[in-house]
Design a protein around this motif. Sequence first.
Motif, PDB file in Angstrom:
ATOM      1  N   LEU A  48      41.368  66.788  98.444  1.00  0.00           N
ATOM      2  CA  LEU A  48      41.844  65.938  97.360  1.00  0.00           C
ATOM      3  C   LEU A  48      41.066  64.629  97.398  1.00  0.00           C
ATOM      4  N   SER A  49      40.386  64.291  96.310  1.00  0.00           N
ATOM      5  CA  SER A  49      39.671  63.022  96.227  1.00  0.00           C
ATOM      6  C   SER A  49      40.471  62.071  95.357  1.00  0.00           C
ATOM      7  N   LEU A  50      40.630  60.840  95.883  1.00  0.00           N
ATOM      8  CA  LEU A  50      41.459  59.841  95.222  1.00  0.00           C
ATOM      9  C   LEU A  50      40.760  58.494  95.211  1.00  0.00           C
ATOM     10  N   LYS A  51      41.005  57.745  94.154  1.00  0.00           N
ATOM     11  CA  LYS A  51      40.471  56.396  94.038  1.00  0.00           C
ATOM     12  C   LYS A  51      41.327  55.460  94.886  1.00  0.00           C
ATOM     13  N   ALA A  52      40.685  54.416  95.440  1.00  0.00           N
ATOM     14  CA  ALA A  52      41.427  53.441  96.243  1.00  0.00           C
ATOM     15  C   ALA A  52      40.737  52.088  96.163  1.00  0.00           C
ATOM     16  N   GLU A  53      41.525  51.053  96.302  1.00  0.00           N
ATOM     17  CA  GLU A  53      40.975  49.713  96.427  1.00  0.00           C
ATOM     18  C   GLU A  53      40.089  49.748  97.672  1.00  0.00           C
ATOM     19  N   PRO A  54      38.890  49.147  97.657  1.00  0.00           N
ATOM     20  CA  PRO A  54      37.935  49.316  98.754  1.00  0.00           C
ATOM     21  C   PRO A  54      38.484  49.032 100.159  1.00  0.00           C
ATOM     22  N   GLN A  55      39.247  47.966 100.340  1.00  0.00           N
ATOM     23  CA  GLN A  55      39.790  47.679 101.676  1.00  0.00           C
ATOM     24  C   GLN A  55      40.812  48.730 102.097  1.00  0.00           C
ATOM     25  N   GLN A  56      41.615  49.196 101.147  1.00  0.00           N
ATOM     26  CA  GLN A  56      42.603  50.233 101.452  1.00  0.00           C
ATOM     27  C   GLN A  56      41.905  51.538 101.801  1.00  0.00           C
ATOM     28  N   ALA A  57      40.834  51.853 101.073  1.00  0.00           N
ATOM     29  CA  ALA A  57      40.064  53.070 101.354  1.00  0.00           C
ATOM     30  C   ALA A  57      39.551  53.047 102.789  1.00  0.00           C
ATOM     31  N   LEU A  58      38.996  51.923 103.212  1.00  0.00           N
ATOM     32  CA  LEU A  58      38.487  51.800 104.582  1.00  0.00           C
ATOM     33  C   LEU A  58      39.605  51.918 105.609  1.00  0.00           C
ATOM     34  N   LEU A  59      40.741  51.303 105.337  1.00  0.00           N
ATOM     35  CA  LEU A  59      41.873  51.368 106.268  1.00  0.00           C
ATOM     36  C   LEU A  59      42.330  52.804 106.477  1.00  0.00           C
ATOM     37  N   TRP A  60      42.507  53.536 105.377  1.00  0.00           N
ATOM     38  CA  TRP A  60      42.940  54.931 105.496  1.00  0.00           C
ATOM     39  C   TRP A  60      41.924  55.758 106.283  1.00  0.00           C
ATOM     40  N   ARG A  61      40.634  55.492 106.084  1.00  0.00           N
ATOM     41  CA  ARG A  61      39.606  56.223 106.836  1.00  0.00           C
ATOM     42  C   ARG A  61      39.695  55.927 108.326  1.00  0.00           C
ATOM     43  N   GLU A  62      39.990  54.675 108.663  1.00  0.00           N
ATOM     44  CA  GLU A  62      40.102  54.292 110.072  1.00  0.00           C
ATOM     45  C   GLU A  62      41.341  54.898 110.723  1.00  0.00           C
ATOM     46  N   LEU A  63      42.437  54.964 109.986  1.00  0.00           N
ATOM     47  CA  LEU A  63      43.699  55.431 110.550  1.00  0.00           C
ATOM     48  C   LEU A  63      43.825  56.952 110.636  1.00  0.00           C
ATOM     49  N   TYR A  64      43.220  57.658 109.704  1.00  0.00           N
ATOM     50  CA  TYR A  64      43.445  59.102 109.587  1.00  0.00           C
ATOM     51  C   TYR A  64      42.123  59.871 109.565  1.00  0.00           C
ATOM     52  N   PRO A  65      41.856  60.688 110.577  1.00  0.00           N
ATOM     53  CA  PRO A  65      40.608  61.456 110.630  1.00  0.00           C
ATOM     54  C   PRO A  65      40.410  62.400 109.430  1.00  0.00           C
ATOM     55  N   SER A  66      41.486  62.830 108.794  1.00  0.00           N
ATOM     56  CA  SER A  66      41.352  63.744 107.657  1.00  0.00           C
ATOM     57  C   SER A  66      40.972  63.023 106.360  1.00  0.00           C
ATOM     58  N   VAL A  67      40.865  61.695 106.410  1.00  0.00           N
ATOM     59  CA  VAL A  67      40.446  60.903 105.247  1.00  0.00           C
ATOM     60  C   VAL A  67      39.005  60.467 105.467  1.00  0.00           C
ATOM     61  N   GLN A  68      38.144  60.887 104.558  1.00  0.00           N
ATOM     62  CA  GLN A  68      36.707  60.621 104.654  1.00  0.00           C
ATOM     63  C   GLN A  68      36.222  59.929 103.382  1.00  0.00           C
ATOM     64  N   PRO A  69      35.033  59.329 103.407  1.00  0.00           N
ATOM     65  CA  PRO A  69      34.477  58.770 102.169  1.00  0.00           C
ATOM     66  C   PRO A  69      34.401  59.851 101.093  1.00  0.00           C
ATOM     67  N   GLY A  70      34.563  59.452  99.846  1.00  0.00           N
ATOM     68  CA  GLY A  70      34.578  60.394  98.731  1.00  0.00           C
ATOM     69  C   GLY A  70      33.353  61.288  98.676  1.00  0.00           C
ATOM     70  N   TYR A  71      33.596  62.583  98.627  1.00  0.00           N
ATOM     71  CA  TYR A  71      32.519  63.570  98.564  1.00  0.00           C
ATOM     72  C   TYR A  71      31.937  63.588  97.154  1.00  0.00           C
ATOM     73  N   HIS A  72      30.644  63.269  97.034  1.00  0.00           N
ATOM     74  CA  HIS A  72      29.936  63.201  95.747  1.00  0.00           C
ATOM     75  C   HIS A  72      30.557  62.169  94.805  1.00  0.00           C
ATOM     76  N   LEU A  73      31.137  61.111  95.373  1.00  0.00           N
ATOM     77  CA  LEU A  73      31.755  60.047  94.581  1.00  0.00           C
ATOM     78  C   LEU A  73      31.340  58.705  95.172  1.00  0.00           C
ATOM     79  N   ASN A  74      31.631  57.625  94.462  1.00  0.00           N
ATOM     80  CA  ASN A  74      31.347  56.286  94.959  1.00  0.00           C
ATOM     81  C   ASN A  74      32.179  56.064  96.223  1.00  0.00           C
ATOM     82  N   LYS A  75      31.520  55.982  97.354  1.00  0.00           N
ATOM     83  CA  LYS A  75      32.215  55.921  98.638  1.00  0.00           C
ATOM     84  C   LYS A  75      32.951  54.608  98.868  1.00  0.00           C
ATOM     85  N   GLN A  76      32.657  53.590  98.087  1.00  0.00           N
ATOM     86  CA  GLN A  76      33.382  52.331  98.197  1.00  0.00           C
ATOM     87  C   GLN A  76      34.780  52.457  97.585  1.00  0.00           C
TER      88      GLN A  76
END
Length: 126
Positions: A48-76
């Motif tokens: 599931l790919s979801l949009k996120a505010e950039p700081q929130q996106a980074l936080l979720w990536r740090e906290l949860y290994p199953s959350v990665q930068p957007g695949y074929h999407l703007n990773k910010q």
Amino acid sequence: MELSALRSMLLAHPGAEETYPFGPEILVLKVAGKMFALVSWQEEPLRLSLKAEPQQALLWRELYPSVQPGYHLNKQHWNTVRLDNSLDAQLISDMIAHSWQQVVAGLPKTKRLALQGAGDRDCRTQ
């Protein structure tokens, strides 16, 4: 997570509509013509790919290994979540709501107000 449960979560948001602009293997959820979620429904586990505010996106990536930068999407602005049962349903629901809110916040005022009238959800960003 089952696809039917995920679809129910996604479609619960006012104005949400299913589309397949990239072919039948990617389910795209839009609000007012703008993407807020993409589901790779043929993947195992679902992605599931979801949009996120950039700081929130980074936080979720740090906290949860199953959350990665957007695949074929703007990773910010996008994360891809592997739905491998490592995240609880409430967190996934919160991520979906955040994505929907991010998209709605960028809509013209008239469209935001129409969506606010369509449901009980607050269409402003938190």
